[in-house]
Design an enzyme around this catalytic site. Structure first.
Site, short mmCIF file in Angstrom:
data_model
loop_
_atom_site.label_atom_id
_atom_site.label_comp_id
_atom_site.label_asym_id
_atom_site.label_seq_id
_atom_site.Cartn_x
_atom_site.Cartn_y
_atom_site.Cartn_z
NE ARG A 70 -2.31 -1.11 3.63
CZ ARG A 70 -1.88 -0.22 4.51
NH1 ARG A 70 -2.08 1.07 4.31
NH2 ARG A 70 -1.25 -0.58 5.61
CE1 TYR A 211 2.14 -7.34 -4.03
CE2 TYR A 211 1.30 -6.37 -2.02
CZ TYR A 211 2.00 -7.37 -2.66
OH TYR A 211 2.55 -8.41 -1.93
N GLY A 212 -2.50 -5.43 -3.75
CA GLY A 212 -3.21 -5.48 -2.46
C GLY A 212 -4.24 -4.40 -2.25
CE LYS A 220 -5.87 -3.47 5.17
NZ LYS A 220 -6.15 -3.88 6.56
CG HIS A 240 -7.11 -2.39 10.79
ND1 HIS A 240 -5.82 -1.94 10.91
CD2 HIS A 240 -7.05 -3.47 9.98
CE1 HIS A 240 -5.01 -2.71 10.20
NE2 HIS A 240 -5.74 -3.65 9.63
CB SER A 262 1.46 -3.60 10.13
OG SER A 262 2.30 -2.50 10.31
CB CYS A 264 0.97 -6.65 16.50
SG CYS A 264 1.76 -5.09 16.96
N GLY A 265 1.06 -9.56 14.59
CA GLY A 265 0.55 -10.93 14.49
C GLY A 265 -0.96 -11.03 14.65
CE LYS A 266 -6.44 -6.92 12.44
NZ LYS A 266 -6.22 -5.94 11.41
CG ASN A 268 0.52 -15.16 13.51
OD1 ASN A 268 0.21 -15.60 12.41
ND2 ASN A 268 1.72 -14.67 13.78
CG ASP A 287 -7.39 -6.74 7.74
OD1 ASP A 287 -6.60 -6.34 8.60
OD2 ASP A 287 -7.49 -6.21 6.63
NE ARG A 379 0.30 -8.39 2.51
CZ ARG A 379 -0.34 -7.77 3.50
NH1 ARG A 379 -1.48 -8.24 3.95
NH2 ARG A 379 0.16 -6.68 4.03
O1 TSX Z 1 1.97 -13.29 16.13
C1 TSX Z 1 2.62 -13.23 17.15
N1 TSX Z 1 1.97 -13.34 18.37
C2 TSX Z 1 0.48 -13.46 18.44
C3 TSX Z 1 0.10 -14.86 18.27
C4 TSX Z 1 -1.10 -15.36 18.52
N2 TSX Z 1 3.98 -13.05 17.08
C5 TSX Z 1 4.65 -12.87 15.79
C6 TSX Z 1 4.72 -11.39 15.50
C7 TSX Z 1 5.17 -11.09 14.11
C8 TSX Z 1 4.03 -10.96 13.15
C9 TSX Z 1 4.70 -13.02 18.24
N3 TSX Z 1 6.02 -12.87 18.43
C10 TSX Z 1 4.08 -13.17 19.47
C11 TSX Z 1 2.68 -13.35 19.55
O2 TSX Z 1 2.11 -13.50 20.64
N4 TSX Z 1 5.04 -13.08 20.43
C12 TSX Z 1 6.21 -12.90 19.78
C13 TSX Z 1 7.54 -12.78 20.43
C14 TSX Z 1 8.13 -14.17 20.54
C15 TSX Z 1 8.79 -14.71 19.46
C16 TSX Z 1 9.30 -15.99 19.54
C17 TSX Z 1 9.18 -16.72 20.68
C18 TSX Z 1 8.51 -16.18 21.78
C19 TSX Z 1 7.98 -14.90 21.70
N5 TSX Z 1 9.71 -18.01 20.70
C20 TSX Z 1 10.44 -18.60 21.65
O3 TSX Z 1 10.74 -18.00 22.63
C21 TSX Z 1 10.83 -20.00 21.43
MN MN Z 2 -4.98 -4.97 8.10
#
Ligand code: TSX
Ligand code: MN
Length: 595
Positions: A70, A211-212, A220, A240, A262, A264-266, A268, A287, A379
């Site tokens: 973006r 793109y995206g 968005k 968001h 971005s 922070c692993g949303k 995930n 998202d 992506r």
């Molecule tokens: O997505 C992440 N989350 C949320 C998961 C549900 N990440 C990845 C961020 C990049 C997009 C994280 N990274 C999270 C997290 O809760 N925490 C961390 C930091 C972290 C990274 C690796 C380990 C632990 C914490 N691993 C080990 O210690 C083995």
């Molecule tokens: Mn987003």
């Protein structure tokens, strides 16, 4: 043109755009599998799409190296008065911006097919859903919109002859002259790109990028920037946020909506599988959340999207097994590396890296290479229905009732693992001051603190001061039925620079505490920054975490917080007299509590 269109507004818009852009042909999309296969066939034949060896019906694309993300400084909120776009948006008057863009649009689709894409954000026919029509000269956009939106002739039927829709005009900005050979990813140079929003007339014009978020205009542009402006006028919320359902061992359901900047692993968190026995987590969306107050006075959320457009690098069976299972088939990949076995690869994937690959720039890549094989913003596009833990109710037209809001950011210091807001207004204060340290994966230098209120800085379609006020107004309407609000930081580090909290599945322990707070059963302590768990308040059964580390994760460092105040004041000053008085009060009360 392949189909006759009955809707009057759509007909005249198609005529107007084709007269301006001068495409070779016009094609009305129906969202069918046959159409998807045919367009993918064309792109396979011209070499822009590559089939993947081990993923049925899945394809890889490489973008132009200048068109990979973006473009925030080319993104405009165009309102009559600049004050209505506010200090966080680029602005031009609609007349000025349209004049410039019409110059670019003139003849921009020469030699190309103009695709007309009817789509619904949200389940077709749901009272919360919105209909958009994207006109685009990119077949890559069409196939991605197949996955990311509900694209169907039913949308045109629903429109009828006089129904309304949000027009989304898109061109890659690369006309083909007679006999000119096409490139694999046509687009315009960066200075000619414009991603423009006209919230006063619910209109989107995008030029120059394929793109995206610049090009898949339902996401968005429509579902956040335009929808946020509509939502404010109509009294609902376009945020968001991921949406998830958590079920406790007794079968009680809790619904959580969470906003993170971005990196922070949303995604995930949206698909996280709890490490604590008996708890279940299901994904509603990763998202965007559209939320309305229901007949019972509670806040109900739907995910307006139909798929995931997720960042590939860092996605693995370790970090997000449910995403990995979602992308096994029927998926599109963009800017990954291709291994000698004909499969996608990216940094952070499980197992050993390949010895050799063709990188995202289509160059040889080996283990000795010092560059990334996949672009950091590479992506995947995958149907949400393919997520193994997609919630049964993810397409429920009335949505799911939200119990908990989470805000967060990436902070190596100062901010504890979790805190609960003292009140709705305090929660809005937390959301409005949310900040994250920049990483290599996002723009700016690494480790800078960037304020990203409600993770909406790039996505708010109007003055952000008014947006804060809208949050306060929604709290007034929801009153005692308002969700509880929390702030989290998974990323606090110890003095050796090691992450203190294991994160990922173990974040369920934090979500469990939040649910217990909703039920009024979890013990907590009030601090100047909010309500925190007691030292033994979090479920750490089976977790290898020292009590010193736990103490550090929950430590409220009032000195460090006092040092944050000037930056918060500077951040608030940007909004001038559009900053709600109630947030000024929150800042003053925060100062008083810090002493
Ligand atoms: O997505 C992440 N989350 C949320 C998961 C549900 N990440 C990845 C961020 C990049 C997009 C994280 N990274 C999270 C997290 O809760 N925490 C961390 C930091 C972290 C990274 C690796 C380990 C632990 C914490 N691993 C080990 O210690 C083995
Ligand atoms: Mn987003």
């Amino acid at each position: 043109m392949n189909v006759t269109v009955n809707n009057a507004k759509l007909n005249s818009w198609i005529k107007e755009v084709s007269a301006l852009c001068q495409p070779e042909d016009i094609y009305i999309c129906d969202g069918s599998k046959e159409e998807y296969d045919r367009l993918m066939g064309i792109m396979l034949a011209n070499g822009s799409a590559l089939p993947l060896a081990n993923r049925p019906n899945s394809f890889h694309f490489r973008s132009d190296p200048s068109d990979v993300a973006r473009v925030e400084d080319r993104t405009y909120i165009s309102t009559t008065s600049q004050d209505d776009a506010g200090p966080t948006n680029n602005w031009m008057t609609p007349d000025e911006l349209k004049n410039i863009m019409k110059g670019f649009y003139k003849g921009c689709m020469k030699g190309r097919v103009m695709y007309v894409i009817p789509f619904s954000m949200g389940p077709i026919g749901s009272p919360i859903s919105k209909i958009g029509i994207e006109i685009s000269d990119s077949p890559y956009v069409v196939v991605n919109m197949h996955i990311m939106t509900r694209m169907s002739p039913r949308v045109l039927e629903l429109l009828g002859s006089d129904g309304d829709f949000i027009p989304c005009l898109h061109s890659i900005g690369a006309p083909l002259q007679e006999g000119q050979k096409d490139v694999k990813w046509p687009c315009a140079p960066i200075e000619d790109k414009y991603i423009s929003h006209f919230p006063e007339e619910n209109l989107i014009w995008s030029y120059g990028s394929g793109y995206g978020g610049n090009a898949l205009l339902g996401k968005k542009c429509l579902a956040l920037r335009i929808a946020s402006a509509i939502a404010r006028r109509e009294g609902w919320m376009a945020e968001h946020m991921l949406i998830l359902r958590l079920t406790n061992p007794e079968g009680k359901q809790y619904h959580i909506a969470a906003a993170f900047p971005s990196a922070c692993g949303k995604t995930n968190l949206a698909m996280m599988q709890p490490s604590i026995p008996g708890w279940k987590c299901e994904c509603v969306g990763d998202d965007i959340a559209w939320m309305k107050i229901g007949p019972d006075g509670r806040l109900y959320a739907i995910n307006p999207e139909n798929g995931f457009f997720g960042v590939a690098p860092g996605t693995s069976y370790e970090t997000n097994p449910m995403a990995m299972d979602s992308i096994k088939e029927n998926s599109i990949f963009t800017n990954c590396a291709i291994t000698d076995a004909g499969e996608v690869w990216w940094e952070g994937m499980d197992g050993e890296p390949p010895v050799h690959a063709i990188d995202w720039k289509e160059k040889d890549w080996t283990l000795a290479s010092t560059t990334d094989a996949a672009h950091p913003n590479a992506r995947f596009t995958a149907p949400a229905s393919q997520c193994p833990v997609i919630c049964d109710d993810w397409e429920k037209p009335e949505g799911v009732p939200i119990d908990i809001f989470i805000f967060g950011g990436r902070r190596s210091t100062v901010v504890p693992l979790v805190s609960e807001a003292l009140s709705w207004d305090h929660g809005v204060f937390l959301g409005s001051t949310a900040a994250s340290e920049t990483t290599a994966a996002n723009i700016g230098s690494v480790g800078n603190l960037r304020r990203d209120p409600f993770a909406m800085k790039p996505f708010c379609g109007y003055n952000m001061g008014d947006y804060f006020q809208h949050w306060l107004d929604m709290g007034d309407k929801l009153a005692d039925k308002a969700p509880k609000m929390f702030y989290v930081n998974w990323f606090r580090k110890d003095s050796d620079g090691k992450f203190l909290w294991p994160g990922f599945s173990d974040n369920s322990r934090i979500l469990k505490w939040m649910c217990e707070r909703v039920d009024g059963t979890a013990a907590a302590v009030e601090t100047p920054i909010g309500i925190l768990p007691q030292e033994d308040g979090l479920d750490t059964d089976g977790l290898d975490l020292s009590s010193d580390d736990m103490k550090e994760l929950l430590r409220v460092d009032t000195d460090a917080w006092r040092q944050e105040l000037p930056d918060i004041e500077k951040h608030f000053a940007i909004f001038g007299d559009r900053l709600p008085e109630r947030l000024r009060v929150q800042l003053q009360e925060f100062k008083n509590r810090l002493g």
